[in-house]
Scaffold this active site. Structure first.
Site, PDB file in Angstrom:
ATOM      1  N   HIS A   1     -10.053  -5.711   9.027  1.00 26.79           N
ATOM      2  CA  HIS A   1      -9.380  -6.687   8.716  1.00 26.79           C
ATOM      3  C   HIS A   1      -9.155  -7.944   9.520  1.00 26.79           C
ATOM      4  O   HIS A   1      -8.159  -8.944   9.369  1.00 26.79           O
ATOM      5  CB  HIS A   1      -7.950  -6.254   8.191  1.00 26.79           C
TER       6      HIS A   1
ATOM      7  N   ASN B   1      -3.027  -4.548  -1.055  1.00 21.41           N
ATOM      8  CA  ASN B   1      -4.348  -4.762  -1.974  1.00 21.41           C
ATOM      9  C   ASN B   1      -4.424  -3.083  -2.694  1.00 21.41           C
ATOM     10  O   ASN B   1      -5.232  -3.058  -3.908  1.00 21.41           O
ATOM     11  CB  ASN B   1      -5.433  -4.625  -1.073  1.00 21.41           C
TER      12      ASN B   1
ATOM     13  N   VAL C   1      -3.752  -3.325   8.538  1.00 19.74           N
ATOM     14  CA  VAL C   1      -4.163  -2.509   9.574  1.00 19.74           C
ATOM     15  C   VAL C   1      -3.555  -1.324   9.983  1.00 19.74           C
ATOM     16  O   VAL C   1      -2.356  -1.306  10.162  1.00 19.74           O
ATOM     17  CB  VAL C   1      -4.459  -3.498  10.985  1.00 19.74           C
ATOM     18  N   HIS C   2      -4.331  -0.278   9.981  1.00 20.57           N
ATOM     19  CA  HIS C   2      -3.668   1.002  10.312  1.00 20.57           C
ATOM     20  C   HIS C   2      -3.383   1.536  11.536  1.00 20.57           C
ATOM     21  O   HIS C   2      -3.966   2.320  12.258  1.00 20.57           O
ATOM     22  CB  HIS C   2      -4.537   2.280   9.406  1.00 20.57           C
TER      23      HIS C   2
ATOM     24  N   ASP D   1       0.895  -1.117  -0.080  1.00 18.40           N
ATOM     25  CA  ASP D   1       0.003  -0.041  -0.081  1.00 18.40           C
ATOM     26  C   ASP D   1       0.909   1.300   0.023  1.00 18.40           C
ATOM     27  O   ASP D   1       1.010   2.119   0.924  1.00 18.40           O
ATOM     28  CB  ASP D   1      -0.934   0.070   1.253  1.00 18.40           C
TER      29      ASP D   1
END
Length: 589
Positions: free
Chosen positions: A384, A292, A412-413, A235
């Site tokens: 997620h 993704n 995952v942020h 990403d």
């Protein structure tokens, strides 16, 4: 005092001076031997957890600042060995609109002139040049074609003498000398050859970076930490949060643009990102893996076109037939970069390659094995949650069998570090999983945990963009009979919702210092967010070598046994500090 000196000498002979020095240094820093740790959630001011607007394309760090066919977006990547290097760059103007025409790559050369002295280039290498297009067969959507992308591989000719391969600087200039369009001189440092004694000074790890003001804080802070390598865990640009016409980015594309006929992408964001990163990546090799947001579907089902064209990775050199997964060495570390958005099943090519690659590792030369892929297997956030269980079920046993030491993921942020774990069970021989998917992207940080009241997602949620769905209820342990835990899972050691990056410093064959750096300027804090020594125990867990059959050693996994080991290690730590109280006198005896 004599007895103390005799005992210290015996201990040094038994364990070596490095172990004692590391033990002394780590007095104030916990080690994984002290674990498993009770779960901790760091509470931060919620108002500081928000994302930020993307940087505009006319931002000074995103604008093109070279004329004509001069190189820009220069980046490095490691190749077969640390003494060989890929150099990539772009020349010419990209095009975007309803009608675009691809540039001819043959109109400009791909040259790198390099040597060991500034301004004295004794070597020259040529490479390949390519272009790519992002095409949409829908009315009103704009198409894109790139500038000319160059990839040149510098081989081991820099390594004239073995001992200088990891201390020497190489100067280089790239471009086309026949057009008088060469870059300014740049410098990179060659990395250590595979050896249990030599390691890169600092390895930076960041995921889900994007192009926001938080991205700027992350990259600036990361650069100040002077990394030797950068692992970019998927990403990269978030170009697919925009319309093809450059319409404002959104944290949820499908929500903001529900009538879009296809998931669009604004490809000039890739060019802006390349320019933004160039001050770092033109001197520090960046090793990437796809996420993704790199899928970017276009006409005729083509995907990942920008990712596959823009970056050089040592896939072929490491025996892989795909740029979605590969491996490389840097000093005494073997890195596995695995693909979550290509076939990961046991019957597939990636799994076969992974088995072969693991079998080829000689742990007496590269004691550490570090793996990375984009979506985490262990994740206690709602976002997620259990999304890539299918990949875990296919691959986890193999990685455990071969004693993988650390796994980095993004997606995952938020930041989360796990206790050593295998199959959702505390296990002193399991890897340390670390999530760093919070580089600064437009989608903001994740703040909700699956164990928060009312925040457990439905098993119908979190469907991956690739692969199947393997959500499950737990059949044993604290979450038995449930889809989610009702408190922070025991395998989750530390988590916090913040933007930042991590630095891994491997000190020897058994000890590596991991430091999580949140973007401290925003939080007004000067201390690292999380710091721990990751300690390998090959004598306890795995006896691995190229020629030996790998057999996992199953140590006790119940909490009492694990904490018993911790108590013993704590006792040894206290004993070591006593021994080393007057270390200079001991060695002077």
């Amino acid at each position: 005092m004599l007895e103390l000196k005799v005992f210290a000498a015996f201990f040094i002979l038994l364990f070596g001076k490095d172990y004692i020095f590391v033990a002394v240094e780590s007095q104030s820093i916990p080690t994984t031997l002290d674990g498993p740790f009770k779960p901790v959630t760091k509470k931060l001011d919620p108002s500081l957890r928000l994302g930020s607007d993307d940087l505009p394309m006319d931002h000074p760090r995103l604008k093109r600042n070279v004329p004509g066919m001069f190189p820009e977006q220069i980046s490095l990547a490691l190749s077969t060995t640390p003494s060989s290097m890929w150099v990539s760059w772009i020349t010419g103007d990209s095009q975007i609109g309803s009608n675009v025409t691809e540039l001819d790559p043959s109109t400009v050369g791909s040259e790198v002139w390099y040597g060991k002295e500034s301004g004295k280039y004794s070597m020259k290498k040529t490479g390949i040049s390519v272009v790519y297009s992002q095409l949409y067969p829908f009315e009103g959507l704009w198409n894109y074609t790139s500038g000319i992308i160059h990839h040149v591989r510098l081989d081991e000719t820099l390594c004239l003498e073995e001992e200088i391969c990891y201390v020497d600087l190489a100067s280089f200039s790239c471009g086309d000398s026949s057009l008088s369009s060469m870059s300014v001189e740049l410098v990179f440092e060659t990395l250590p050859l595979p050896s249990p004694e030599n390691y890169p000074a600092r390895i930076a790890i960041v995921g889900d970076l994007g192009l926001t003001s938080n991205t700027s804080a992350t990259v600036d802070h990361l650069t100040q930490n002077d990394p030797s390598i950068l692992l970019m865990i998927g990403d990269l640009t978030y170009a697919n949060q925009y319309l093809t016409t450059g319409g404002k980015g959104a944290s949820c594309f499908s929500c903001a643009f529900p009538d879009a006929p296809i998931r669009e992408t604004y490809q000039p964001r890739w060019d802006g990102w390349g320019r933004f990163m160039e001050p770092l990546t033109s001197s520090v090799p960046m090793m990437v893996i796809e996420g993704n947001h790199e899928i970017e579907p276009q006409a005729e089902g083509v995907t990942f076109k920008s990712y596959l064209t823009r970056f050089s990775v040592p896939a072929e050199e490491s025996g892989s037939n795909s740029n979605f997964y590969y491996s490389f060495d840097a000093g005494g570390i073997h890195f596995l970069m695995l693909g979550a958005y290509t076939d990961y099943n046991k019957t597939g090519a990636q799994f076969g390659w992974l088995q072969s690659d693991l079998q080829s590792i000689n742990r007496s030369i590269t004691p550490w094995v570090v793996a990375a892929w984009h979506p985490p297997w262990y994740n206690s956030y709602s976002s997620h949650y259990q999304e890539f269980e299918c990949m875990r079920l296919q691959m986890e046993e193999l990685l455990y069998q071969y004693g993988i030491d650390i796994v980095f993921s993004g997606h995952v942020h938020a930041y989360e570090r796990m206790n050593r774990v295998y199959n959702y069970t505390l296990d002193p021989c399991g890897p340390v999983y670390i999530t760093v998917g919070d580089g600064g992207n437009i989608e903001k940080v994740d703040v909700h945990h699956a164990d928060d009241p009312g925040k457990c997602p439905s098993p119908r949620d979190n469907v991956p963009e690739f692969g199947g769905v393997c959500h499950m209820n737990f059949s044993s342990g604290p979450a038995k009979g449930r889809f989610c835990w009702d408190s922070q899972p025991e395998w989750s050691a530390y988590r916090e919702s913040s933007f930042g990056h991590g630095i891994l410093e491997v000190e020897n064959a058994t000890h590596a210092l991991w430091t999580w750096h949140r973007n401290q300027e925003a939080y007004g804090e000067n201390n690292p967010g999380d710091q721990i020594y990751i300690v390998r125990q090959p004598q306890l867990c795995h006896a691995t070598s190229k020629d030996a059959k790998i057999t996992p050693s199953f140590a006790p996994t119940d909490s009492a046994s694990l904490y018993g080991v911790s108590f013993f290690n704590g006792f040894i730590s206290i004993l070591l500090s006593f021994i080393c109280f007057d270390l200079s006198m001991v060695f002077a005896y």
